[in-house]
Design a protein around this motif. Structure first.
Motif, mmCIF file in Angstrom:
data_model
loop_
_atom_site.group_PDB
_atom_site.id
_atom_site.type_symbol
_atom_site.label_atom_id
_atom_site.label_comp_id
_atom_site.label_asym_id
_atom_site.label_seq_id
_atom_site.Cartn_x
_atom_site.Cartn_y
_atom_site.Cartn_z
ATOM 1 N N TYR A 166 0.833 -1.198 0.000
ATOM 2 C CA TYR A 166 0.000 0.000 0.000
ATOM 3 C C TYR A 166 0.870 1.251 0.000
ATOM 4 O O TYR A 166 2.055 1.206 0.358
ATOM 5 C CB TYR A 166 -0.897 0.041 1.239
ATOM 6 C CG TYR A 166 -1.969 -1.011 1.290
ATOM 7 C CD1 TYR A 166 -3.220 -0.791 0.716
ATOM 8 C CD2 TYR A 166 -1.753 -2.227 1.930
ATOM 9 C CE1 TYR A 166 -4.207 -1.755 0.775
ATOM 10 C CE2 TYR A 166 -2.744 -3.193 1.993
ATOM 11 C CZ TYR A 166 -3.970 -2.954 1.411
ATOM 12 O OH TYR A 166 -4.943 -3.912 1.472
ATOM 13 N N GLU A 167 0.271 2.379 -0.366
ATOM 14 C CA GLU A 167 0.970 3.645 -0.225
ATOM 15 C C GLU A 167 1.153 3.954 1.267
ATOM 16 O O GLU A 167 0.333 3.573 2.098
ATOM 17 C CB GLU A 167 0.193 4.773 -0.912
ATOM 18 C CG GLU A 167 -1.216 4.984 -0.402
ATOM 19 C CD GLU A 167 -1.915 6.138 -1.101
ATOM 20 O OE1 GLU A 167 -1.226 7.089 -1.515
ATOM 21 O OE2 GLU A 167 -3.149 6.094 -1.219
ATOM 22 N N TYR A 168 2.236 4.621 1.577
ATOM 23 C CA TYR A 168 2.610 4.877 2.966
ATOM 24 C C TYR A 168 2.031 6.210 3.434
ATOM 25 O O TYR A 168 2.112 7.216 2.726
ATOM 26 C CB TYR A 168 4.132 4.890 3.094
ATOM 27 C CG TYR A 168 4.643 5.285 4.460
ATOM 28 C CD1 TYR A 168 4.538 4.411 5.532
ATOM 29 C CD2 TYR A 168 5.225 6.528 4.668
ATOM 30 C CE1 TYR A 168 5.009 4.762 6.784
ATOM 31 C CE2 TYR A 168 5.708 6.890 5.915
ATOM 32 C CZ TYR A 168 5.598 6.006 6.972
ATOM 33 O OH TYR A 168 6.058 6.362 8.208
ATOM 34 N N MET A 169 1.429 6.205 4.632
ATOM 35 C CA MET A 169 0.871 7.406 5.229
ATOM 36 C C MET A 169 1.723 7.835 6.423
ATOM 37 O O MET A 169 1.822 7.119 7.429
ATOM 38 C CB MET A 169 -0.565 7.162 5.696
ATOM 39 C CG MET A 169 -1.555 6.842 4.591
ATOM 40 S SD MET A 169 -1.912 8.273 3.539
ATOM 41 C CE MET A 169 -0.980 7.824 2.076
ATOM 42 N N ALA A 170 2.345 8.996 6.301
ATOM 43 C CA ALA A 170 3.327 9.424 7.295
ATOM 44 C C ALA A 170 2.717 9.690 8.664
ATOM 45 O O ALA A 170 3.359 9.476 9.694
ATOM 46 C CB ALA A 170 4.044 10.683 6.798
ATOM 47 N N ASN A 171 1.467 10.139 8.714
ATOM 48 C CA ASN A 171 0.851 10.515 9.991
ATOM 49 C C ASN A 171 0.127 9.361 10.677
ATOM 50 O O ASN A 171 -0.585 9.577 11.665
ATOM 51 C CB ASN A 171 -0.109 11.689 9.791
ATOM 52 C CG ASN A 171 0.626 13.014 9.748
ATOM 53 O OD1 ASN A 171 1.537 13.250 10.532
ATOM 54 N ND2 ASN A 171 0.246 13.876 8.815
#
Length: 407
Positions: A166-171
């Motif tokens: 999956y795309e990475y979510m920084a928060n």
């Protein structure tokens, strides 16, 4: 051809050109005709190549555009090498773990091209039928593109283990900002944008994609935030990706008790209104839906919210960490009433998620009139306006199933 700075023939005189025309006649004509035909053939070849290139380009672009608008042709997912993902996550080390859940653990990974991704490990591939179904579902979910949904970039499979990229979510996830170490850092505007973004993401899954996708496990830990704190619903495909005999709690139920609509948790009746039910006020209250630590008496969040609504004191439900100067009480009251509409006992009385989006963005101050929701306590007793059910069905509910999830 001939060139000269003097006249070829005398001025004002008649000259017989027969001798000149006979000289090299066939060779001159052949050269002219050959040149013309060669030029025409070359132009036709260029035109044909250009036409083939344009048609190929349109064919490659058509599925991607169609995936968003609802066409039936789907692109296949990107296949990753298992070894590359193992290296990217440092052999799935604990230091790289981002979270864990009923469907599998999630690890942070750094690909060879420098891109950061999130890798989820699943162990569900037991039969050839399960593998085939899984591949079909991965292809479907990888074509879901919406700004409020976490994008599935691809997958990798080795034996019974499957890795989803999956795309990475920084928060990280929303629950960290509501109940965890970052509680109190979200202001009212950010929370409202999260509410609307989640509603839009669910509306897309229910009504705008090729097929209706029901999430079945809407809660703050399944909502990720990007760099701009825009919400992205995660794990929306796992309810479809997992075989029928795999779920969070049992063979007939997928979800989290305390965040699930009563008709689904007790009777197994599944519809998109199950997700609507899970769309509530957890983000406003700053409490989990199955938290019973309420004073002066022990009661669940949904039950407490309804009592505050009856007493016209909904503002008491607002998270104390919010700055009261940032929001208008009337606006908050309207959103809580919308959340109450989402938790109606009668499934048909709940709005669709597209209707929820309209209600949230509407400036119309007309009063909403929700009715008393269904409450199910830890002893599996059903309270509120609901039809009676058998004790065998109700015995599946081992904790509170009343949901007033905050979006």
């Amino acid at each position: 051809m001939r060139y000269s700075d003097k006249r070829f023939f005398p001025a004002n005189a008649t000259v017989d050109l027969a001798a000149y025309l006979r000289s090299g006649k066939s060779r001159g004509k052949g050269a002219i005709i050959g040149g013309i035909l060669g030029g025409v053939a070359f132009l036709l070849l260029l035109g044909l190549l250009a036409l083939l290139w344009i048609r190929r380009s349109r064919k490659l672009q058509k599925p991607r555009r169609g995936d968003i608008l609802g066409a039936t042709e789907l692109q296949g997912p990107t296949s990753f090498y298992y070894h590359d993902l193992k290296v990217a996550t440092n052999n799935f080390s604990e230091k790289n773990k981002l979270g864990e859940g009923g469907f599998g653990d999630v690890f942070k990974g750094l690909l060879k091209n420098g891109k950061t991704v999130a890798v989820k490990r699943l162990t569900v591939m037991q039969t050839s039928r399960a593998k085939a179904d899984f591949e079909s579902e991965v292809k479907l979910i990888s074509n879901v593109h919406h700004r409020n949904l976490v994008r599935l970039l691809g997958c990798s499979r080795k034996g019974s283990e499957c890795l989803l990229v999956y795309e990475y979510m920084a928060n990280n996830s929303l629950d960290k900002f509501l109940f965890g170490e970052r509680r109190g850092t979200l202001n009212w505007k950010q929370r409202f944008n999260i509410i609307v973004g989640m509603a839009r993401g669910l509306a897309y899954l229910h009504e705008e994609f090729h097929v209706c996708i029901i999430h079945r496990d809407i809660k703050s830990s399944n909502v990720l935030l990007d760099d701009d704190f825009q919400p992205k619903i995660a794990d929306f495909g796992l309810a479809r990706l997992l075989p029928d005999d795999h779920s969070h709690l049992s063979t007939k139920f997928a979800g989290t008790l305390g965040y699930t609509a009563p008709e689904y948790a007790i009777h197994g009746q599944l519809s998109e209104k199950v997700d609507t039910y899970s769309f509530g006020v957890e983000i406003i209250s700053g409490r989990k839906s199955n938290d019973t630590k309420l004073e002066p008496e022990t009661q669940y969040l949904l039950e407490s919210a309804w009592k505050l609504y009856e007493n016209e004191n909904l503002i008491s439900l607002v998270d104390e960490s919010l700055d009261r100067e940032e929001y208008k009480p009337e606006e908050v009251k309207k959103i809580i009433e919308i959340a109450l509409l989402c938790t109606q006992s009668v499934v048909a009385s709940r709005p669709t998620m597209s209707e929820v989006v309209v209600l949230l963005l509407s400036r119309n101050s007309s009063e909403l009139q929700p009715t008393r929701p269904t409450f199910i306590d830890s002893t599996s007793r059903v309270r509120g306006e609901t039809s009676s059910s058998s004790s065998s069905s109700a015995s599946r509910a081992t904790v509170s199933i009343s949901q007033f999830s905050a979006r």
